[in-house]
Design an enzyme around this catalytic site. Structure first.
Site, PDB file in Angstrom:
ATOM      1  N   PRO A 242      47.836  32.925  45.781  1.00  0.00           N
ATOM      2  CA  PRO A 242      46.745  34.046  45.252  1.00  0.00           C
ATOM      3  C   PRO A 242      47.263  35.443  45.901  1.00  0.00           C
ATOM      4  CG  PRO A 242      46.686  32.957  47.112  1.00  0.00           C
ATOM      5  CD  PRO A 242      48.122  32.176  46.781  1.00  0.00           C
ATOM      6  N   THR A 245      49.462  37.920  47.853  1.00  0.00           N
ATOM      7  CA  THR A 245      50.574  37.043  48.558  1.00  0.00           C
ATOM      8  C   THR A 245      52.299  37.650  49.014  1.00  0.00           C
ATOM      9  OG1 THR A 245      50.613  35.904  47.570  1.00  0.00           O
ATOM     10  CG2 THR A 245      49.472  34.663  49.015  1.00  0.00           C
ATOM     11  N   LYS A 247      53.940  37.983  45.493  1.00  0.00           N
ATOM     12  CA  LYS A 247      54.930  37.258  44.851  1.00  0.00           C
ATOM     13  C   LYS A 247      55.998  38.574  43.543  1.00  0.00           C
ATOM     14  CE  LYS A 247      50.750  36.019  42.492  1.00  0.00           C
ATOM     15  NZ  LYS A 247      50.065  36.935  43.281  1.00  0.00           N
ATOM     16  N   THR A 248      55.487  39.834  43.684  1.00  0.00           N
ATOM     17  CA  THR A 248      56.694  40.737  43.248  1.00  0.00           C
ATOM     18  C   THR A 248      56.953  41.461  44.276  1.00  0.00           C
ATOM     19  OG1 THR A 248      54.200  41.270  41.765  1.00  0.00           O
ATOM     20  CG2 THR A 248      55.706  43.023  41.745  1.00  0.00           C
ATOM     21  N   GLU A 465      20.093  36.331  64.011  1.00  0.00           N
ATOM     22  CA  GLU A 465      22.150  35.957  64.612  1.00  0.00           C
ATOM     23  C   GLU A 465      22.352  35.286  65.186  1.00  0.00           C
ATOM     24  OE1 GLU A 465      24.003  37.075  62.243  1.00  0.00           O
ATOM     25  OE2 GLU A 465      22.320  38.074  60.597  1.00  0.00           O
ATOM     26  N   HIS A 468      21.871  31.619  63.884  1.00  0.00           N
ATOM     27  CA  HIS A 468      23.058  31.207  63.573  1.00  0.00           C
ATOM     28  C   HIS A 468      24.265  31.103  65.255  1.00  0.00           C
ATOM     29  CE1 HIS A 468      22.741  31.389  59.652  1.00  0.00           C
ATOM     30  NE2 HIS A 468      22.649  32.782  59.568  1.00  0.00           N
ATOM     31  N   ASP A 540      23.022  32.735  53.375  1.00  0.00           N
ATOM     32  CA  ASP A 540      22.819  31.392  53.389  1.00  0.00           C
ATOM     33  C   ASP A 540      23.424  30.518  52.821  1.00  0.00           C
ATOM     34  OD1 ASP A 540      23.626  32.812  56.154  1.00  0.00           O
ATOM     35  OD2 ASP A 540      22.069  33.709  56.374  1.00  0.00           O
TER      36      ASP A 540
END
Length: 659
Positions: A242, A245, A247-248, A465, A468, A540
């Protein structure tokens, strides 16, 4: 200008070169144009006909006449005391201050000597002074200069301007620049090892990926260690992962550690609008690499040029991108020898790369650079915390636990935001709470404390909220709630954060419980608003619908559809306009997804109805305090039941809801 500098007993002379910018030539040109426009004070000579000139001569008003034979043009100067007679011939009746005052044009048949001789003879007969006549041929030297020298000068200036970038550009001397003859040259940069300060010690985490890359570097340093046993160096390694992360960063570490030439180039540098340029640049890049073998060639974002052939969203019969890819395939492993050149590439879209590019012999290894786990995040934090002044009570383990799913770039951003937050609050050091606030800001956005909410809207947001939070706390498949707030943040009016496990797989029960938690906001709103729904549950429902269809079409969690999956991990159906199933199956998929949504909605409604008193108390607490934590919920509802109530080693902070 010269400067003398003594170093080691020797005197070195450095000459300061004054560079002439060709744009300076525009300054006198613009100044001349401005002067021509604004220098309108003097009245120019007016054009008259030959008959008028004859009348002026016969009236003895002409002082002299200057006639240019090869231009067939004559200029007339009038005696100053007689200019008032001809005011009507000038614009605005303004008499010019300087001579000549008039000019006239003649034809090729005009004989100036005969004409003026006849006029002067009449003047002498009338006892008048003859007119002074000057006849000459204009040599037109400047006309010849303008016609011949000036065009050549323009060509020379254009040539110099066009080729002044011949030794500039991304690839250094001779690598392109503005030289059109170098358009097919590769723009890859040969990295100077002395200017690269990144080593493998600076790359935190990435245990498996770093070991794979270090082995390639070790092979270049000690080839006999491997070739003695019959081994061969891999021709290519592909870094897949991704964004953010590292790589470079791994490629930079290779450039800093390897004692061989290192070429770096981007995949987009091969893509041009000119036919054949991309393939030419690939040939030139590998030609340079072969001259310096053994060496490493790093191609960043290779998906720009390595996309699978036949899948480009275009209808060109001769696609330049495919020609470039064909040349890259040939150079990496074709008929010609390419020993000693290792190709290192990076991409986050390995699924769209051509299969011929991914085969063994070209990219022998795929090195997966994944998101860091808990221990890797600790190491990454330690790298970025070196220059930050931390508070004495700072707990690195706690901060690392609250930032899972964060990439290395995200962690660097958290550290920087924490320092900025501490400075904004006038702290003398960066505290643990500053890091928490920075993580919240990155995930949910900046707090909008000055947003005006009506009491009714604030109450509905609190119930949303609270729904939830309560459902997530009571269901075993849901992760415990970390924090709930009704302070607007980003585009959300309220957010609920939870701490799910860092795991790869998820059971059907856990997915159903998570969907139940998602729909709890809408159900709680309806219970508090006499059954009238509001529009705050958009995000949601979006997540819940996506999960329901994934359960049916991807994970085989539907009895009627069965253990089938329509997921395309290869991207082969990227540009197909038809579905991989029939219309009857599509209707059945819609019915199954709706049945799952209806099931979790009824389950959620039953839970909130049973615990209505707790829902009201949590909502009231949110209205009063605006922010409640897991400690407040545990004091209100008791400890979290199930495995999520235990002290876990790898919790994750993720926003569950954004109303």
């Amino acid at each position: 200008m010269a400067q003398n500098k003594k170093k080691g007993g020797k005197k070195t002379v450095r000459t300061k070169v004054i560079r002439i910018n060709l744009s300076w030539l525009y300054i006198p040109l613009i100044a001349g144009i401005i002067w021509m426009f604004f220098n309108t004070k003097s009245v120019p000579a007016q054009k008259i006909e030959w008959d008028q000139v004859k009348s002026m001569i016969e009236a003895s008003d002409v002082k002299d006449i200057h006639f240019v034979r090869n231009d067939f043009k004559g200029t007339v100067t009038i005696y100053p005391d007689r200019l008032d007679k001809y005011k009507d011939l000038f614009p605005g009746r303004q008499v010019p201050a300087k001579s000549p005052h008039f000019f006239f044009l003649t034809s090729t048949k005009f004989d100036p000597e005969a004409e003026f001789a006849a006029l002067n003879e009449k003047l002498v007969q009338n006892n008048a002074a003859p007119v002074k006549l000057i006849i000459e041929n204009d040599s037109k030297i400047w006309d010849n200069v303008l016609q011949w020298v000036f065009p050549i000068l323009l060509l020379v200036l254009f040539w110099v301007w066009m080729f002044r970038g011949i030794n500039k550009g991304p690839g250094g001397p001779g690598a392109g620049g503005m030289n059109p003859f170098n358009v097919g040259k590769a723009t890859g940069k040969l990295t100077d090892k002395n200017k690269v300060n990144v080593t493998f010690k600076d790359v935190a985490g990435l245990y498996g990926a770093k070991e794979e890359v270090m082995e390639i570097v070790d092979f270049l340093k000690n080839p006999a260690k491997y070739t003695g046993l019959g081994g061969k160096i891999p021709k290519g390694a592909l870094l897949v992962g991704p964004p953010g992360t590292g790589k470079t960063l791994l490629a930079k570490a290779v450039a800093g550690e390897a004692n061989v030439p290192f070429f770096s180039i981007s995949g987009s540098d091969f893509v041009e609008m000119f036919v054949g340029v991309g393939a030419s640049r690939v040939r030139d890049l590998f030609a340079q690499a072969k001259e310096k073998a053994p060496c490493i060639v790093f191609i960043d974002e290779i998906d720009a040029v390595g996309r699978a052939r036949g899948k480009n969203a275009g209808f060109s019969s001769n696609d330049e991108r495919e020609n470039t890819l064909n040349q890259l395939l040939t150079e990496m492993d074709g008929f010609g020898s390419n020993s000693g050149v290792i190709v290192l590439a990076a991409t986050n879209r390995a699924d769209i790369l051509d299969k011929a590019l991914m085969r063994a012999g070209r990219f022998d290894r795929q090195i997966h650079v994944t998101l860091p786990d808990l221990n890797e995040r600790k190491e990454i934090f330690q790298v970025h915390l070196k220059n930050i002044k931390l508070d004495g009570n700072f707990n690195l383990d706690k901060v690392a636990k609250h930032t899972p799913g964060f990439s290395g770039a995200d962690i660097a951003n958290v550290c920087n935001e924490a320092a900025l937050t501490a400075a904004r609050k006038n702290h003398t050091s960066v505290t643990e709470q500053d890091f928490m606030d920075a993580a919240d800001r990155i995930v949910g956005g900046i707090e909008r404390k000055k947003t005006i909410m009506s009491p009714a809207e604030k109450r509905l947001t609190a119930y949303h909220e609270a729904g939830h939070a309560l459902t997530g706390w009571l269901l075993e498949g849901c992760a415990p709630v970390l924090k709930v707030t009704i302070i607007p943040r980003g585009q959300a009016l309220g957010i609920t954060w939870s701490l799910p496990d860092e795991k790869v797989t998820q059971s059907k029960t856990e997915m159903m419980d998570e969907m139940c938690m998602l729909v709890a906001g809408r159900v709680a709103e309806e219970m508090a608003n006499n059954g009238i729904p509001c529009s705050g549950a958009l995000s949601d429902f979006e997540r819940m619908t996506r999960m329901a269809y994934a359960m049916v079409t991807y994970f085989g969690m539907s009895e009627k559809i069965g253990n089938v999956s329509f997921y395309d991990s290869t991207g082969a159906r990227g540009y197909e306009l038809t579905k991989p199933y029939s219309e009857k199956t599509a209707q059945l998929i819609d019915e199954e997804a709706k049945a799952i949504v209806d099931e979790v909605t009824e389950k959620c409604r039953s839970i909130l109805t049973e615990h209505r008193d707790s829902l009201d108390r949590l909502a009231q607490m949110l209205v009063e305090k605006e922010v409640i934590t897991s400690e407040d919920m545990e004091a209100e509802l008791g400890p979290k039941a199930g495995k999520h109530g235990e002290d876990r080693l790898k919790p994750e902070e993720t926003p569950v809801d954004e109303q």
